[in-house]
Scaffold this active site. Structure first.
Site, PDB file in Angstrom:
ATOM      1  N   MET A  78     -12.545   8.580  -2.575  1.00  0.00           N
ATOM      2  CA  MET A  78     -13.368   9.683  -3.065  1.00  0.00           C
ATOM      3  C   MET A  78     -13.756  10.645  -1.940  1.00  0.00           C
ATOM      4  O   MET A  78     -13.560  10.367  -0.768  1.00  0.00           O
ATOM      5  CB  MET A  78     -14.627   9.131  -3.743  1.00  0.00           C
ATOM      6  CG  MET A  78     -14.347   8.296  -4.979  1.00  0.00           C
ATOM      7  SD  MET A  78     -15.843   7.624  -5.743  1.00  0.00           S
ATOM      8  CE  MET A  78     -16.628   9.122  -6.351  1.00  0.00           C
ATOM      9  N   HIS A  79     -14.294  11.776  -2.337  1.00  0.00           N
ATOM     10  CA  HIS A  79     -14.999  12.727  -1.469  1.00  0.00           C
ATOM     11  C   HIS A  79     -14.109  13.566  -0.551  1.00  0.00           C
ATOM     12  O   HIS A  79     -14.584  14.530   0.035  1.00  0.00           O
ATOM     13  CB  HIS A  79     -16.049  12.015  -0.595  1.00  0.00           C
ATOM     14  CG  HIS A  79     -16.928  11.046  -1.305  1.00  0.00           C
ATOM     15  ND1 HIS A  79     -17.669  11.381  -2.409  1.00  0.00           N
ATOM     16  CD2 HIS A  79     -17.175   9.733  -1.078  1.00  0.00           C
ATOM     17  CE1 HIS A  79     -18.348  10.323  -2.828  1.00  0.00           C
ATOM     18  NE2 HIS A  79     -18.056   9.304  -2.047  1.00  0.00           N
ATOM     19  N   ASP A 237     -12.224   5.645  -6.735  1.00  0.00           N
ATOM     20  CA  ASP A 237     -11.878   4.238  -6.515  1.00  0.00           C
ATOM     21  C   ASP A 237     -12.910   3.267  -7.061  1.00  0.00           C
ATOM     22  O   ASP A 237     -12.550   2.242  -7.664  1.00  0.00           O
ATOM     23  CB  ASP A 237     -11.596   3.958  -5.033  1.00  0.00           C
ATOM     24  CG  ASP A 237     -12.700   4.441  -4.096  1.00  0.00           C
ATOM     25  OD1 ASP A 237     -13.775   4.892  -4.563  1.00  0.00           O
ATOM     26  OD2 ASP A 237     -12.489   4.385  -2.874  1.00  0.00           O
TER      27      ASP A 237
END
Length: 489
Positions: A78-79, A237
Site C-alpha cells: 500500500m501507499h 495487502d
C-alpha cells in the site's frame, strides 16, 4: 474455472492459482530490487514489478488448461506513489510505503492543515508512509516532475493498468492514500485541493471485487489466455490478506504476528476513534475495517532470541516458561518506534521490573507478553467504539508458537482460531477474482466456503483474570516513559 491472485510485495511478487473450490493449484514467486538512493529513502521501478509479474504469470500458468482461467486480481503493498505522464509512462521511481523522506510534509499536514481536518476529510491522519505527503514532496522538491503528472496510481493498480489498460484503484488501497473520503468511498475534493491535484488525475475507484475490464489482446496473446479474462480491482495487502483469512463481515478479527504486527477488525459500520489511533479504511468486502499496526511483533522475539540470547531454538527457550500471568518483568515492544495506538517514532523497547531473581525465561516471557499487551492496546480502542469481538483468527510466523497463541488468547480474552492456509494477499486476490466472475455471490460467501479453521485456543478464566491485572500495569508504563523517550531520541 481457475483464478489468479497476484500479491505485489516489497521484495517479490507472489502469484497463486486457485480452482473454483478454493484449492491452491500452484504458487510461484519472482523477486525484484529495491533502491535506497539516500538514507531513509525507499524506491522501486514499476517496470520491474510488471516484468516479473508477467514472467511469474507465464510460469504459474505453464501446464494448466489456460482456457479455464477466468479472472486475475491483486493484493499489494500500500501507499506507494506511482506517477504517469501524458503518454502513460512512469515519470520517476515509485516512492514506497517504507520511505521516510516526507517528515516535513507530514508535519505540514498534521500541524498546519491539522489532524482534525484530515480526519474529517479522510478518517485518518498523516504518516510518512502515506501517499498524500509523497505527492507534496514531489510538488515541493521535484516541481518539474509534479507538473508532468497525468495519472496518480498505487503499486498494484499499475499492474492492473498494464494488464487491462484501465487506470483504476480499489476502495481499500485508496483509503491509505490520505486523499480518499473513506466514509463516502470517493476521492476527497478538499484533500485533492490541498495537494494541488485535479480529480481527472486520479484513477477510477472500484470495489475490490469488481472487474475493471478484461486483459488487453496483447497480454492475452503473450500469456496464451482468453481475451475475456477479467481483471479485477483487488485490494491493499492487509485487506486482501483479511479476505484470505476469512476476516470479512461484521465484528471479525485477525491478528498477524509477522515482522510487524497487525490487528484487523472488519465492521459493517464506518467508525473513527477520537485520537485516530487506528487506521479507519474501506474494506474489500464492501464495508469497513479498523486496523492497528505495531512496527515490531515477531521481530521482537527474533531480536531477543537471535541477537541477545544467541539461539535459534525458540521452542526450547519457551519450554522453560511455566507460570503465565505471574511475570514481574514487563517489556515495551517498541524497537522501531510505534504506530498504533501511540503514533510515536521516538518510543523505544524497554524492560522494566527486573530483580536479582529474574531469569532468562522471565525475560523471554516478557517479550511474548509485551507484544500481546501492545496488540490489546489497539483492541481496546476498537472496543471503545462499541465493536464487540469474541474471537480472532491468527496468522504469521509468531502464530506457530502454541505458547504465544495461548498468551494472546488470555491477554485479549478472545478465542483464537488457527487457519489452514496462510497465503494471505495472494489467496485473497484469487478469491476476489472468483467473486467478480460469479463463482461466489459475495466475499463473505467465498470466505465461508474456502477458509478452514484448524484449531482453536480458548481463553482460561483464571488466567484471563491474572492477565487483566498485568495489562492494567503494562498500560501505565508507556505514559511514564514517554518523556524519557523524548530525551533519548
Amino acid at each position: 474455472m481457475l483464478y489468479v491472485g497476484v500479491d505485489l510485495g516489497t521484495s517479490a511478487v507472489k502469484l497463486l492459482l486457485m480452482d473454483a473450490e478454493g484449492g491452491i493449484r500452484k504458487i510461484v514467486s519472482r523477486e525484484y530490487p529495491i533502491y535506497f538512493p539516500q538514507p531513509g529513502w525507499s524506491e522501486q521501478n514499476p517496470e520491474d514489478w510488471f516484468a516479473q509479474t508477467m514472467e511469474g504469470l507465464k510460469e504459474l500458468l505453464d501446464g494448466c488448461d489456460k482456457s479455464q482461467v477466468a479472472g486475475i486480481s491483486f493484493g499489494g503493498q500500500m501507499h506507494g506513489l506511482v506517477i504517469l505522464d501524458k503518454d502513460d509512462q512512469v515519470i520517476r521511481p515509485a516512492l514506497l510505503w517504507n520511505d521516510g523522506r516526507t517528515y516535513e510534509e507530514c508535519d505540514y499536514l498534521n500541524n498546519v492543515i491539522g489532524k482534525e481536518t484530515l480526519s474529517r476529510y479522510t478518517a485518518n491522519i498523516s504518516f510518512t508512509g502515506f501517499t498524500a505527503p509523497k505527492l507534496l514532496w514531489v510538488k515541493n522538491k521535484e516541481p518539474e516532475n509534479f507538473a508532468r503528472i497525468e495519472k496518480i496510481m498505487l503499486p498494484k493498480d499499475y499492474i492492473a493498468y498494464r494488464l487491462s489498460g484501465v487506470h483504476c484503484t480499489d476502495v481499500s488501497d485508496a483509503s491509505g492514500m490520505l486523499l480518499f473520503d473513506v466514509e463516502h468511498r470517493c476521492w476527497s475534493p478538499e484533500m485533492l485541493d490541498i495537494c494541488g491535484v485535479r480529480p481527472e488525475q486520479m484513477a477510477k475507484i472500484y470495489e475490490s471485487y469488481e472487474a475493471v475490464g478484461t486483459v488487453l489482446p496483447s497480454i492475452a496473446a503473450e500469456l496464451g489466455i482468453s481475451e475475456q479474462v477479467k481483471v479485477v480491482a483487488g485490494a491493499g495487502d492487509n485487506a486482501a490478506a483479511a479476505v484470505g483469512t476469512g476476516t470479512v463481515g461484521d465484528g471479525m478479527c485477525n491478528i498477524s504476528l509477522g515482522t510487524s504486527g497487525t490487528i484487523f477488525i472488519s465492521s459493517e459500520k464506518f467508525g473513527v476513534d477520537k485520537n485516530n489511533a487506528l487506521h479507519a479504511f474501506a474494506h474489500a468486502d464492501g464495508h469497513y475495517h479498523l486496523m492497528g499496526c505495531m512496527l515490531s511483533a515477531a521481530s521482537c522475539n527474533k531480536w531477543w532470541m537471535d541477537g541477545i540470547v544467541g539461539t535459534k531454538d525458540y521452542a526450547a527457550e519457551q519450554k522453560a516458561i511455566e507460570k503465565l500471568g505471574e511475570n514481574h518483568v514487563f517489556f515495551l515492544p517498541y524497537l522501531m518506534g510505534e504506530r498504533s495506538p501511540h503514533n510515536d517514532p521516538n518510543a523505544r523497547g524497554t524492560f522494566i521490573g527486573m530483580t536479582m531473581d529474574t531469569s532468562r525465561a522471565d525475560m523471554t516471557q516478557a517479550v511474548l507478553e509485551g507484544v500481546a499487551f501492545a496488540l490489546r492496546d489497539s483492541l481496546e480502542v476498537a472496543r471503545s467504539l462499541g465493536i464487540r469481538i469474541e474471537r480472532t483468527k491468527i496468522c504469521g510466523g509468531g502464530a506457530k508458537s502454541p505458547l504465544w497463541r495461548r498468551i494472546i488468547a488470555n491477554v485479549m480474552n478472545l478465542k483464537v482460531d488457527g487457519i489452514e492456509s496462510e497465503e494471505g494477499p495472494a489467496l485473497g486476490g484469487a478469491m476476489l477474482a472468483a467473486v467478480a466472475c460469479g463463482e461466489f455471490a459475495s466475499v463473505e460467501e467465498a470466505a465461508a466456503k474456502i477458509v478452514k479453521i484448524t484449531g482453536t485456543v480458548e481463553p482460561e478464566p483464571e488466567l484471563v483474570e491474572k492477565y487483566e491485572a498485568r495489562y492494567e500495569q503494562f498500560r501505565q508504563i508507556y505514559p511514564a516513559c514517554r518523556p524519557l523517550f523524548e530525551i533519548l531520541k
